[in-house]
Write a protein that holds these residues in place. Sequence first.
Motif, PDB file in Angstrom:
ATOM      1  N   SER A 180     -48.374 -57.634 -14.555  1.00 12.69           N
ATOM      2  CA  SER A 180     -48.028 -58.718 -15.476  1.00 12.69           C
ATOM      3  C   SER A 180     -46.512 -58.848 -15.632  1.00 12.69           C
ATOM      4  O   SER A 180     -45.970 -59.958 -15.660  1.00 12.69           O
ATOM      5  N   ARG A 181     -45.808 -57.720 -15.716  1.00 13.18           N
ATOM      6  CA  ARG A 181     -44.355 -57.772 -15.838  1.00 13.18           C
ATOM      7  C   ARG A 181     -43.729 -58.396 -14.600  1.00 13.18           C
ATOM      8  O   ARG A 181     -42.836 -59.253 -14.704  1.00 13.18           O
ATOM      9  N   VAL A 182     -44.194 -57.980 -13.425  1.00 15.23           N
ATOM     10  CA  VAL A 182     -43.620 -58.496 -12.182  1.00 15.23           C
ATOM     11  C   VAL A 182     -43.893 -59.993 -12.040  1.00 15.23           C
ATOM     12  O   VAL A 182     -43.003 -60.773 -11.676  1.00 15.23           O
ATOM     13  N   LEU A 183     -45.105 -60.405 -12.331  1.00 13.75           N
ATOM     14  CA  LEU A 183     -45.448 -61.819 -12.196  1.00 13.75           C
ATOM     15  C   LEU A 183     -44.699 -62.672 -13.211  1.00 13.75           C
ATOM     16  O   LEU A 183     -44.252 -63.775 -12.901  1.00 13.75           O
ATOM     17  N   ASN A 184     -44.565 -62.178 -14.441  1.00 13.53           N
ATOM     18  CA  ASN A 184     -43.895 -62.953 -15.483  1.00 13.53           C
ATOM     19  C   ASN A 184     -42.421 -63.166 -15.192  1.00 13.53           C
ATOM     20  O   ASN A 184     -41.841 -64.177 -15.610  1.00 13.53           O
ATOM     21  N   SER A 185     -41.802 -62.232 -14.476  1.00 12.39           N
ATOM     22  CA  SER A 185     -40.367 -62.349 -14.206  1.00 12.39           C
ATOM     23  C   SER A 185     -40.067 -63.199 -12.981  1.00 12.39           C
ATOM     24  O   SER A 185     -38.895 -63.480 -12.692  1.00 12.39           O
ATOM     25  N   GLU A 200     -58.472 -62.796 -12.650  1.00 18.21           N
ATOM     26  CA  GLU A 200     -58.415 -62.997 -14.098  1.00 18.21           C
ATOM     27  C   GLU A 200     -57.023 -62.658 -14.628  1.00 18.21           C
ATOM     28  O   GLU A 200     -56.501 -63.336 -15.513  1.00 18.21           O
ATOM     29  N   VAL A 201     -56.421 -61.601 -14.096  1.00 16.08           N
ATOM     30  CA  VAL A 201     -55.068 -61.233 -14.523  1.00 16.08           C
ATOM     31  C   VAL A 201     -54.076 -62.321 -14.140  1.00 16.08           C
ATOM     32  O   VAL A 201     -53.241 -62.746 -14.951  1.00 16.08           O
ATOM     33  N   VAL A 202     -54.144 -62.792 -12.892  1.00 21.86           N
ATOM     34  CA  VAL A 202     -53.246 -63.835 -12.424  1.00 21.86           C
ATOM     35  C   VAL A 202     -53.443 -65.113 -13.232  1.00 21.86           C
ATOM     36  O   VAL A 202     -52.475 -65.813 -13.559  1.00 21.86           O
ATOM     37  N   ALA A 203     -54.691 -65.421 -13.577  1.00 21.31           N
ATOM     38  CA  ALA A 203     -54.985 -66.645 -14.318  1.00 21.31           C
ATOM     39  C   ALA A 203     -54.292 -66.658 -15.672  1.00 21.31           C
ATOM     40  O   ALA A 203     -53.785 -67.692 -16.119  1.00 21.31           O
ATOM     41  N   ARG A 204     -54.246 -65.499 -16.336  1.00 20.47           N
ATOM     42  CA  ARG A 204     -53.618 -65.445 -17.655  1.00 20.47           C
ATOM     43  C   ARG A 204     -52.110 -65.653 -17.548  1.00 20.47           C
ATOM     44  O   ARG A 204     -51.510 -66.309 -18.406  1.00 20.47           O
ATOM     45  N   VAL A 205     -51.497 -65.128 -16.496  1.00 18.77           N
ATOM     46  CA  VAL A 205     -50.048 -65.254 -16.350  1.00 18.77           C
ATOM     47  C   VAL A 205     -49.655 -66.657 -15.906  1.00 18.77           C
ATOM     48  O   VAL A 205     -48.684 -67.237 -16.405  1.00 18.77           O
ATOM     49  N   LEU A 206     -50.405 -67.228 -14.965  1.00 20.59           N
ATOM     50  CA  LEU A 206     -50.041 -68.505 -14.362  1.00 20.59           C
ATOM     51  C   LEU A 206     -50.800 -69.693 -14.931  1.00 20.59           C
ATOM     52  O   LEU A 206     -50.599 -70.827 -14.474  1.00 20.59           O
ATOM     53  N   SER A 207     -51.661 -69.435 -15.901  1.00 25.89           N
ATOM     54  CA  SER A 207     -52.456 -70.517 -16.520  1.00 25.89           C
ATOM     55  C   SER A 207     -53.248 -71.290 -15.469  1.00 25.89           C
ATOM     56  O   SER A 207     -53.187 -72.521 -15.383  1.00 25.89           O
TER      57      SER A 207
END
Length: 254
Positions: A180-185, A200-207
Amino acid sequence: MAYQSYPTQAPQPAAEQPRPTRVRPGFGLRGPRREKHVLTTEDLAALSFPVGDDGVVIGVDPQQQPAVIGLFRPHAYDVVLVGGMWTAQVIALRAAATGARVAVETGRPQAWAPMAQAAGGGQPCVTVHQVGRLGPQGASVASPVLVVRDLGARPSRSRLSAAPWQTTLTLLPYLGPNASRVLNSADLVGVQRISPQEAEVVARVLSLSDQEVVSLPSLGDNITLWATRMRKQYVMTNPVEAEAQLLGGPRRMD
């Protein structure tokens, strides 16, 4: 003594000497004169370009139009690819083909060495570095740099300072604990085939939409979903002949 007379002719005007060609300072010789091309206001709407940005062509979109990433910018740019090394190497090769330098920081240098040796035709446009041994690259507008970090699912923080015209591509084979940290940055995220749990993890970060979440576990080896906060695009990457000879066919895992 008799003199022989010669026929006389009217005097001829001296041949005109060619005038020296005027050179406009800073502009060189004037080219041929052509009629101007005039378009009506209605015709202007028909003018278009096949790509929407300048950069590296990474494949085609669902409409079979070129998909382009503007990798190099006047500020630091971070890209994360959750996918296979094959796709990362294709991007690196195509970036090098545009004149950029590529520096690879990796724990598996033997997997990158053949590509680095073949990329520049003898010129060191792609260099491979051990983990933690990558120094400042001196990126500039005339010499942009792509830094590829192939450090597994838990990459350490980069020691390189962010710099204009320097783009970092972090390759994640799958999502680790700090995903999540890597994707958010990241400024841009590419996602290839992943598990439903990872989706599911990617979906939360990238909507992502429900349809996009469902599609991720079944993507083909050469399909990537590229996403920013504002836009998402599926891209199909197929190798050209030289890339296929060097890297083989598309594959998700190495």
